[in-house]
Design an enzyme around this catalytic site. Sequence first.
Site, mmCIF file in Angstrom:
data_model
loop_
_atom_site.group_PDB
_atom_site.id
_atom_site.type_symbol
_atom_site.label_atom_id
_atom_site.label_comp_id
_atom_site.label_asym_id
_atom_site.label_seq_id
_atom_site.Cartn_x
_atom_site.Cartn_y
_atom_site.Cartn_z
ATOM 1 C CG ASP A 207 -2.291 0.660 0.897
ATOM 2 O OD1 ASP A 207 -2.297 1.725 0.243
ATOM 3 O OD2 ASP A 207 -3.323 0.122 1.298
ATOM 4 N N GLY A 233 4.341 1.483 -2.018
ATOM 5 C CA GLY A 233 4.383 1.835 -3.423
ATOM 6 C C GLY A 233 3.003 2.082 -3.990
ATOM 7 C CG HIS A 253 -15.054 -1.026 -5.451
ATOM 8 N ND1 HIS A 253 -16.044 -1.110 -4.490
ATOM 9 C CD2 HIS A 253 -13.969 -0.551 -4.803
ATOM 10 C CE1 HIS A 253 -15.578 -0.708 -3.336
ATOM 11 N NE2 HIS A 253 -14.317 -0.362 -3.495
#
Length: 345
Positions: A207, A233, A253
């Site tokens: 993350d 990253g 999504h």
Amino acid sequence: MGAERTAATPVPVDDPFDIMLLGWSFMRSRLLMTALDLDLFRALEEEMLTADQVVTRLGLHPRGVRDFLDALAALGILERRDGAYRNTPAASQYLLPSGQKYVGGFLTMTADFMGPGWEGLETMLRTGEPHGHASGTVPFAQIFRDPERLRRFLSAMDSLNGTVGPELVRRFDWSRHGSFVDIGGARGNLAAQLLLAHPHLKGAVFDRPVMRPFLEELAGQAGVAERIGFHGGDFFVDELPGADVLVFGNVLHDCPVDARRDLIARAARAVSPGGAVVVYDPMIDDGRRSVANLLLSLTLMVQSRGGSEYTPAECRGWMEEAGLVVEDCFPLPARATAMVGRRAA
């Protein structure tokens, strides 16, 4: 193949007042948000209170308070007995600020920018542009610039994926694998649940770099610091870490279809031979009858250029395009659906 979530049969609307109440759905939202703003749930957790006692405790005017409390009781948020009120178990669990699964802060925060966004629904339908011509994905960028808001956001997200975790632990056969990476896994709440349930596993989160100190804090509290890693990253452009299982939870999504295809294709290459790619989101049922998930999809559309929900059939297609064999699809809490794609050994 696991059973996919079955949509509820729509309730016939045969009274003109039902149509009017549908148009007035904002009243239910404001009812709950006002209860949060008044700190009502903290007051009703300590003891049962009558309407008059609520007036005194919260410093309110008596006009309307009884109807306000009865409306919350009618919605199943409060319990009423002998003219007194208290929190339901759900209110205690999710709406009490001191609760570990508190979602009120997240609800307040998201309502602040999602609610106005719905004013742009007509514009989005006419032009395809999101509210205020926002760019990129759902507008969380401002949250990441404010450490305190970010902490509240992460706490609320923990409450959501905290409901998903136990079922994902149960439904997926983790005994076949030794490692996983949760792509977009924030501060590692889901990862910690998997590690606690399966001592043989080693895990990691990929993350934004800003998440690292939050992950290290949670990992230490959960006692899994020695078994969890962190990759900082941008998973849209950086190479995905390799592991036996890659998990994408509430990630696809938020991005355009081409980016979804690309992420799954890259995950199919990064995952170990015989490993799995697990995707979960509040997918729209293939019959397109679940109003809650359809509304969530529209919310993403009015907030971003690329976001939307999608069906299990669409997800299956992206996995098969990437060379994965879809071996399971099953419902999860928080109106989510999970799909599992397996790489050939």
